[in-house]
Design a protein around this motif. Structure first.
Motif, PDB file in Angstrom:
ATOM      1  N   THR A  16      42.973  63.235 -72.449  1.00 48.13           N
ATOM      2  CA  THR A  16      43.255  64.380 -71.589  1.00 48.13           C
ATOM      3  C   THR A  16      44.366  63.998 -70.612  1.00 48.13           C
ATOM      4  OG1 THR A  16      42.239  66.159 -70.293  1.00 48.13           O
ATOM      5  CG2 THR A  16      41.564  63.903 -69.736  1.00 48.13           C
ATOM      6  N   GLY A  17      45.141  64.998 -70.211  1.00 50.59           N
ATOM      7  CA  GLY A  17      46.264  64.749 -69.313  1.00 50.59           C
ATOM      8  C   GLY A  17      47.429  64.059 -69.985  1.00 50.59           C
ATOM      9  N   GLU A  18      47.538  64.207 -71.299  1.00 55.31           N
ATOM     10  CA  GLU A  18      48.592  63.524 -72.057  1.00 55.31           C
ATOM     11  C   GLU A  18      49.673  64.515 -72.462  1.00 55.31           C
ATOM     12  OE1 GLU A  18      50.753  61.006 -72.992  1.00 55.31           O
ATOM     13  OE2 GLU A  18      48.833  59.922 -73.084  1.00 55.31           O
ATOM     14  N   THR A  19      50.930  64.058 -72.437  1.00 55.03           N
ATOM     15  CA  THR A  19      52.038  64.823 -73.001  1.00 55.03           C
ATOM     16  C   THR A  19      52.583  64.024 -74.174  1.00 55.03           C
ATOM     17  OG1 THR A  19      53.540  63.844 -71.367  1.00 55.03           O
ATOM     18  CG2 THR A  19      52.677  66.019 -70.883  1.00 55.03           C
ATOM     19  N   LEU A  20      52.492  64.583 -75.348  1.00 59.98           N
ATOM     20  CA  LEU A  20      52.857  63.891 -76.584  1.00 59.98           C
ATOM     21  C   LEU A  20      54.202  64.395 -77.080  1.00 59.98           C
ATOM     22  CD1 LEU A  20      52.146  61.996 -78.935  1.00 59.98           C
ATOM     23  CD2 LEU A  20      50.858  63.890 -79.953  1.00 59.98           C
TER      24      LEU A  20
END
Length: 267
Positions: free
Chosen positions: A247-251
């Protein structure tokens, strides 16, 4: 494909009539989703084609027209999931742009452009999360939100300054919401690079789009112009059980565009 890891899922995709939204809707259906709610703003015929493809995989398709920039529409879109009792995955994919690729031409955009892009790309995504929150929290597992941001929001490139700024804001909002809504809801974002869809053809001649496509292939480390299906797998991963601790990830899903245009090597 990861088998039927979406077995029984209730999925909502905004901007689901074409391109990446359609690819996400079809991918989740192919992976076992029970129902896919397909939001569209104006392209009803294209949304109906998305529904047909979703249903070909055995999922129930529900079409809902609405502009995510309008809060009342967001609440109506989310309400389409109420008969199912929950939303397992919300894909905030709806987005708009203003084509002004020469970022140095400050007169090519105005305040109204910024406001319209932020209203849909940022406020719209926020409103959808707010409208869907109770349903996202209603399932046995943490609900998943996947925001479609962009490499533009990371590097400041893209179709216009307002577009890049709006996607940067979406990335920051992803962090805020991931922190605020845990542990019941996970919030992540994908940052695609160039996607070979009709998006560009709406504003550019075919030969210009073809040159752009060839330029992307030459300049990306993976030497690829990504299709919507190439990107959809990453978005669906972030809503799948495989990413249950993410969670809270930008891929970034950009064939390596963020690595730069020059090949560097140690000699």
């Amino acid at each position: 494909m990861a088998g039927k890891d979406f077995d029984g899922f209730v999925v909502l995709v905004t901007g689901g009539s074409t391109g990446l939204g359609r690819a996400i809707a079809v991918e989740t259906a192919a992976r076992g989703a029970e129902a896919v709610i397909i939001n569209y703003a104006s392209s009803q015929a294209e949304a109906e084609e998305t529904a047909r493809q979703v249903e070909s995989h055995g999922a129930q398709a529900v079409l809902v027209q609405g502009d995510v920039g309008e809060d009342a529409d967001c609440r109506r879109i989310a309400a389409a999931a109420e008969p199912f009792g929950r939303i397992d995955a919300l894909f905030n994919n709806a987005g708009v742009t203003k084509f002004a690729p020469n970022h140095a031409d400050l007169d090519a955009v105005n305040a109204d452009d910024f406001l319209r892009l932020y209203q849909v790309n940022v406020v719209g995504a926020f409103q959808m999360v707010r409208a869907a929150r109770a349903l996202l929290e209603a399932g046995d597992r943490a609900g998943a939100v996947v925001n479609t941001a962009s490499i533009a929001g990371v590097t400041g490139i893209g179709s216009s300054v307002p577009y890049a700024a709006s996607k940067g804001a979406m990335n920051t909002m992803t962090l805020s919401l991931a922190r605020a809504l845990a542990p019941k809801i996970r919030v992540n974002a994908i940052c695609p690079g160039f996607i070979d869809t009709p998006w560009f053809g709406k504003a550019m001649p075919d030969d210009t789009v073809a040159r752009m496509r060839e330029g992307v292939i030459r300049s990306t480390p993976l030497q690829a112009a990504s299709t919507a299906e190439d990107i959809a797998g990453a978005a669906v991963f972030l809503a799948s059980p495989a990413s249950r601790h993410v969670t809270g990830e930008t891929l970034l899903v950009d064939a390596g565009t963020h690595l730069g245009f020059a090949s560097l090597s140690m000699r």
